[in-house]
Each structure stands twice: as structure tokens, then as C-alpha cells.
Design a protein around this motif. Structure first.
Motif, short mmCIF file in Angstrom:
data_model
loop_
_atom_site.label_atom_id
_atom_site.label_comp_id
_atom_site.label_asym_id
_atom_site.label_seq_id
_atom_site.Cartn_x
_atom_site.Cartn_y
_atom_site.Cartn_z
N GLY A 1 -3.71 -4.89 -17.54
CA GLY A 1 -4.63 -4.28 -16.58
C GLY A 1 -4.95 -2.87 -16.98
N PRO A 2 -6.16 -2.38 -16.61
CA PRO A 2 -6.51 -1.00 -16.94
C PRO A 2 -5.62 0.01 -16.21
CG PRO A 2 -8.30 -2.09 -15.72
CD PRO A 2 -7.22 -3.10 -15.90
N ASN A 3 -5.74 1.28 -16.58
CA ASN A 3 -4.96 2.33 -15.92
C ASN A 3 -5.16 2.28 -14.41
OD1 ASN A 3 -5.77 4.34 -18.67
ND2 ASN A 3 -3.74 3.62 -18.21
N GLY A 4 -4.09 2.42 -13.70
CA GLY A 4 -4.17 2.48 -12.24
C GLY A 4 -4.40 1.14 -11.56
N SER A 5 -4.27 0.03 -12.31
CA SER A 5 -4.55 -1.28 -11.70
C SER A 5 -3.37 -1.81 -10.88
CB SER A 5 -4.94 -2.29 -12.78
OG SER A 5 -3.96 -2.32 -13.78
N GLY A 6 -2.19 -1.23 -11.08
CA GLY A 6 -1.05 -1.65 -10.25
C GLY A 6 0.09 -2.30 -11.02
N LYS A 7 0.12 -2.11 -12.35
CA LYS A 7 1.18 -2.74 -13.15
C LYS A 7 2.56 -2.17 -12.82
CE LYS A 7 -0.84 -1.51 -17.03
NZ LYS A 7 -2.03 -0.77 -16.53
N SER A 8 2.65 -0.84 -12.89
CA SER A 8 3.97 -0.23 -12.64
C SER A 8 4.41 -0.47 -11.20
CB SER A 8 3.93 1.28 -12.91
OG SER A 8 3.58 1.51 -14.25
N THR A 9 3.46 -0.43 -10.28
CA THR A 9 3.78 -0.67 -8.87
C THR A 9 4.34 -2.09 -8.71
OG1 THR A 9 2.01 0.81 -8.23
CG2 THR A 9 2.82 -0.67 -6.52
N THR A 10 3.70 -3.07 -9.34
CA THR A 10 4.17 -4.45 -9.26
C THR A 10 5.59 -4.56 -9.81
OG1 THR A 10 1.92 -5.24 -9.54
CG2 THR A 10 3.67 -6.83 -9.96
N SER B 1 0.85 -1.19 0.00
CA SER B 1 0.00 0.00 0.00
C SER B 1 0.88 1.24 0.00
CB SER B 1 -0.85 0.05 1.27
OG SER B 1 -1.64 -1.10 1.36
N TYR B 2 0.51 2.21 -0.81
CA TYR B 2 1.21 3.50 -0.76
C TYR B 2 0.76 4.27 0.47
CZ TYR B 2 2.87 3.09 -5.61
OH TYR B 2 3.49 2.70 -6.76
N THR B 3 -0.54 4.15 0.79
CA THR B 3 -1.09 4.89 1.93
C THR B 3 -1.87 3.92 2.81
OG1 THR B 3 -3.10 5.31 0.68
CG2 THR B 3 -1.40 7.01 0.57
N ASP C 1 7.78 -1.98 -19.15
CA ASP C 1 6.53 -1.37 -18.67
C ASP C 1 5.92 -0.54 -19.79
OD1 ASP C 1 4.45 -0.60 -17.07
OD2 ASP C 1 5.64 0.68 -15.74
N GLU C 2 4.86 -1.06 -20.39
CA GLU C 2 4.14 -0.39 -21.49
C GLU C 2 5.09 0.19 -22.54
OE1 GLU C 2 0.44 0.78 -21.08
OE2 GLU C 2 0.20 0.62 -18.92
N PRO C 3 5.88 -0.69 -23.19
CA PRO C 3 6.89 -0.18 -24.13
C PRO C 3 6.30 0.42 -25.40
CG PRO C 3 6.78 -2.56 -24.25
CD PRO C 3 5.89 -2.15 -23.12
N THR D 1 -4.94 4.11 3.59
CA THR D 1 -6.35 4.03 3.27
C THR D 1 -6.70 3.01 2.19
OG1 THR D 1 -5.96 5.88 1.80
CG2 THR D 1 -6.94 6.39 3.93
N LYS D 2 -5.71 2.52 1.43
CA LYS D 2 -6.04 1.67 0.28
C LYS D 2 -4.95 0.63 0.07
CE LYS D 2 -6.39 3.01 -4.59
NZ LYS D 2 -5.12 2.94 -5.04
N LYS D 3 -5.39 -0.60 -0.26
CA LYS D 3 -4.42 -1.64 -0.61
C LYS D 3 -4.16 -1.54 -2.10
CE LYS D 3 -3.91 -5.66 2.18
NZ LYS D 3 -3.89 -7.11 2.09
N ASP D 4 -2.94 -1.28 -2.51
CA ASP D 4 -2.67 -1.11 -3.93
C ASP D 4 -2.30 -2.42 -4.62
OD1 ASP D 4 -3.04 1.80 -4.32
OD2 ASP D 4 -1.59 1.87 -2.71
N ILE D 5 -1.70 -3.34 -3.88
CA ILE D 5 -1.43 -4.68 -4.42
C ILE D 5 -1.91 -5.69 -3.39
CG2 ILE D 5 0.39 -6.31 -5.12
CD1 ILE D 5 0.05 -3.96 -7.07
N1 ATP Z 1 3.61 7.36 -5.72
C1 ATP Z 1 2.35 7.01 -5.45
N2 ATP Z 1 1.74 7.40 -4.29
C2 ATP Z 1 0.47 7.03 -3.99
N3 ATP Z 1 -0.29 6.26 -4.80
C3 ATP Z 1 0.25 5.85 -5.96
C4 ATP Z 1 1.60 6.20 -6.36
N4 ATP Z 1 1.85 5.64 -7.56
C5 ATP Z 1 0.73 4.97 -7.91
N5 ATP Z 1 -0.23 5.09 -6.96
C6 ATP Z 1 -1.58 4.46 -6.98
O1 ATP Z 1 -1.41 3.04 -7.01
C7 ATP Z 1 -2.34 2.43 -7.88
C8 ATP Z 1 -1.62 1.65 -8.95
O2 ATP Z 1 -0.90 2.53 -9.78
P1 ATP Z 1 0.09 2.05 -10.92
O3 ATP Z 1 0.83 3.24 -11.42
O4 ATP Z 1 0.90 0.90 -10.42
O5 ATP Z 1 -0.93 1.50 -12.03
P2 ATP Z 1 -0.67 1.11 -13.55
O6 ATP Z 1 -1.42 -0.18 -13.75
O7 ATP Z 1 0.78 1.10 -13.84
O8 ATP Z 1 -1.43 2.25 -14.33
P3 ATP Z 1 -1.12 2.92 -15.78
O9 ATP Z 1 -1.73 2.00 -16.81
O10 ATP Z 1 -1.84 4.21 -15.69
O11 ATP Z 1 0.37 3.05 -15.92
C9 ATP Z 1 -3.20 3.58 -8.43
O12 ATP Z 1 -4.36 3.65 -7.63
C10 ATP Z 1 -2.32 4.79 -8.24
O13 ATP Z 1 -3.13 5.94 -8.05
#
Ligand code: ATP
Ligand code: MG
Length: 305
Positions: A39-48, A14-16, A160-162, A18-22
Motif C-alpha cells: 500500500g502507498p504511504n499512509g494507507s494503514g500498513k503499520s496501523t494494521t 480510527s485514531y481520531t 514492517d517495510e524491512p 474525523t477519519k476511519k483509518d482501517i
Molecule cells: N499516532 C497516530 N495518530 C493519528 N493518526 C495516525 C497515527 N499514526 C498513523 N496515523 C494515520 O493513520 C493512517 C495510516 O497510517 P500508517 O502509518 O498505518 O500507514 P502506512 O501504510 O504504514 O504508511 P507508511 O508507508 O508511510 O509507513 C495515516 O492517515 C496516518 O496519518
């Protein structure tokens, strides 16, 4: 069993507060595969991807690359076997491509001078090696970024999304390059995308993520078979055994009774209405209908560019 090049278990982050991001993500990337992380935008690909590379620290769980966890061997020893291209590559725009490669090679250990011309050849930029990067198209920059990640002859490449932002020609060039790398050198490739069509064209395996959760992971061939037959619904009724025989006779899809709930897999949303009508006609009271795994909606969100 095929060796897993990336293997995560109970992965949470989790970044914060309030929410579980992965959430409990289990990635299984077989050796020699082209694995599409969809995964759609914001689904957690880059975070993973950042978590896999150790650029972010996971809250719980384990990551093994090539069967080894960070800590058992040092992170850098493991990462020496990985090439990564995350979002836009950081390049020196005012320098020639070949100088960018020389600088990058100097940062890494034991890269022979001959490797620079090899990687230029692989990404088909030999003809433009003496151009300044600022004169490069976005597609050429992406390929130069890939060339940098290939310097250490990695067994695993993470992209990551090349193809983001590339024109159709650039997308085809990148796709061809990825397939060639996989076929010629046996390199395992992990590639993220928000486009189903892109993954279907390029990948052997797929993992679909939404809201930080893995929804589906299998071969692309299996995904193609199961597409369109995959809305799973749970129905709570007052007379489950009767309802089960009504639905079995209706032949709308595979029906089961699990913990007092009817579970049924249907092809589309219209079939849900037909099921409700059939049950109501027979005097069955319905208390709850919930969609467990709505692939139709998921695929729609993955087809918009
Ligand atoms: N630095 C950060 N601080 C807080 N929350 C973040 C941060 N980076 C990403 N998030 C949140 O974590 C979740 C996953 O984001 P992430 O960037 O991993 O998604 P993504 O699948 O790569 O999206 P995209 O297709 O837009 O690149 C989203 O809800 C995003 O708002
Ligand atoms: Mg991203």
C-alpha cells in the motif's frame, strides 16, 4: 482449505473521530505463504500490523492468529509464536551484536543458549557477532533485528517495510533471507511494502490496501494475470439495454448490466473515451461515469520508490 495464520474480520479502527483509518479489513494469510501487504504511504500498513499484534486496540472486529483469538488464549501465549520487526529495531548501539541477542533472549522465556548462534548463522552475522552495533550498516542492523525476532523460533514473522532505506545489496540480502526462512523452516511471513516490484519478487500472496481498505487479495500469480485488465467502470445512461448491446458489439471488455448501471472492465483510460464516443454516437445520454477500481492509478502509486 489451507489453514489461515492471520485471519481478521470486520476490522475497523480510527485514531481520531474525523477519519476511519482501517475499514472492514479482512486479511487472510495462508500457512506457509510469504504474504505481501502492499500500500502507498499512509494507507494503514503499520496501523494494521499494530492492531494484529494487539499494540493498538481495534474498534470492532476479530483477529485470529493460528486460529485463536486474544482472550481465548492469552495474548502473550499467542505472541510467543510470532516474531515481529517493526520499522527500525531497537538495539543497544554501544553493545556487541551478541550481547544484544543475549539481552533479548533473557527477556523471553525458554530460549536455549545455543539458539543465539543459530539465529546469527541464519541471518549471516556470525562473522560480525563481536562488533559493536554502532559499527553495523543499516542492513546489518535490520538483520540483527530479524535475528532477535527469530529467537523464539516463531511460526509467523511480521516485518514492517524491512527493506526501507537499504541499498540494493542490502535489499537483495534481506529478500534472500526471507525466502530462505520460508523455504527451510516453513515459516509464514507477513511483509509490508509500498513497492509493487518488491512484493512481486518475494511474495506468494498479496493484499493491497489503500485508505485503510483492502482493494485486492489473492496470489501474486493471479495479480500478475489481472494487472492491466482491471479498470472497472460504472456508467449510468438513459437506455441501459440498448447501451449494453452497443458496448457488447464494441468488444472493449466484459460488459454487464447491474441495477440499471452498465459495468465494464477496460484495459486503460483511453478505452473509456472510446466507450463514451460510441454511446453518444448512437444517441445514448450519459448521466454518470465512475471508476470503481482504478488499478492503473493504484499500481502507479506503488511503483515510485
Ligand atoms: N499516532 C497516530 N495518530 C493519528 N493518526 C495516525 C497515527 N499514526 C498513523 N496515523 C494515520 O493513520 C493512517 C495510516 O497510517 P500508517 O502509518 O498505518 O500507514 P502506512 O501504510 O504504514 O504508511 P507508511 O508507508 O508511510 O509507513 C495515516 O492517515 C496516518 O496519518
Ligand atoms: Mg508504515
Amino acid at each position: 482449505m489451507n489453514q489461515l495464520i492471520v485471519d481478521t474480520k470486520n476490522f475497523n479502527f480510527s485514531y481520531t473521530k474525523t477519519k476511519k483509518d482501517i475499514q472492514n479489513l479482512e486479511l487472510k494469510v495462508p500457512k506457509g505463504s510469504i504474504y505481501g501487504f502492499l500500500g502507498p504511504n499512509g494507507s494503514g500498513k503499520s496501523t494494521t500490523i499494530r492492531l494484529i499484534l494487539g499494540l493498538l486496540k481495534k474498534d470492532t472486529g476479530t483477529v485470529a492468529l493460528f486460529g485463536e483469538q486474544y482472550g481465548v488464549k492469552t495474548r502473550l501465549q499467542i505472541l510467543n509464536r510470532v516474531g515481529a520487526l517493526i520499522e527500525n529495531p531497537s538495539l543497544y548501539e554501544h553493545l556487541h551484536a551478541i550481547d544484544n541477542l543475549r539481552i533479548a533472549a533473557n527477556y523471553r522465556q525458554n530460549i536455549p543458549g545455543s539458539r543465539i548462534s543459530e539465529v546469527l548463522e541464519i541471518v549471516k552475522l556470525t562473522h560480525a557477532k563481536n562488533k559493536k552495533v554502532k559499527e553495523y550498516s543499516l542492513g546489518m542492523k535490520q538483520r540483527l533485528g530479524l535475528a532477535i525476532s527469530l529467537l523464539s523460533n516463531p511460526e509467523l514473522i511480521i516485518l514492517d517495510e524491512p527493506t526501507n532505506g537499504l541499498d540494493p545489496k542490502g535489499i537483495i540480502e534481506m529478500r534472500t533471507l526471507i525466502k530462505d526462512l520460508n523455504e527451510t523452516y516453513g515459516t509464514t511471513i507477513f511483509i509490508s511494502s509500498h513497492l509493487l516490484s518488491e512484493i512481486e519478487k518475494t511474495c506468494t500472496h498479496v493484499g493491497i490496501i489503500r485508505n485503510g481498505e483492502m482493494l485486492y487479495q489473492d496470489t501474486v500469480a493471479k495479480l500478475k494475470e489481472s494487472k492491466g485488465t482491471h479498470i472497472k467502470i460504472d456508467i449510468e445512461v438513459d437506455k441501459p439495454t440498448e447501451a449494453l448491446s452497443i458496448l457488447t458489439n464494441l468488444k472493449k471488455g466484459k460488459t454487464f448490466l447491474v441495477d440499471g448501471f452498465l459495468q465494464i472492465e477496460v484495459k486503460n483510460k483511453e478505452e473509456i473515451t472510446a466507450i463514451i464516443d460510441a454511446l453518444r454516437t448512437e444517441g445514448i445520454n450519459i448521466y454518470q461515469v465512475s471508476i470503481k477500481n482504478n488499478f492503473e492509478e493504484l499500481f502507479l502509486s506503488l511503483t515510485e520508490s
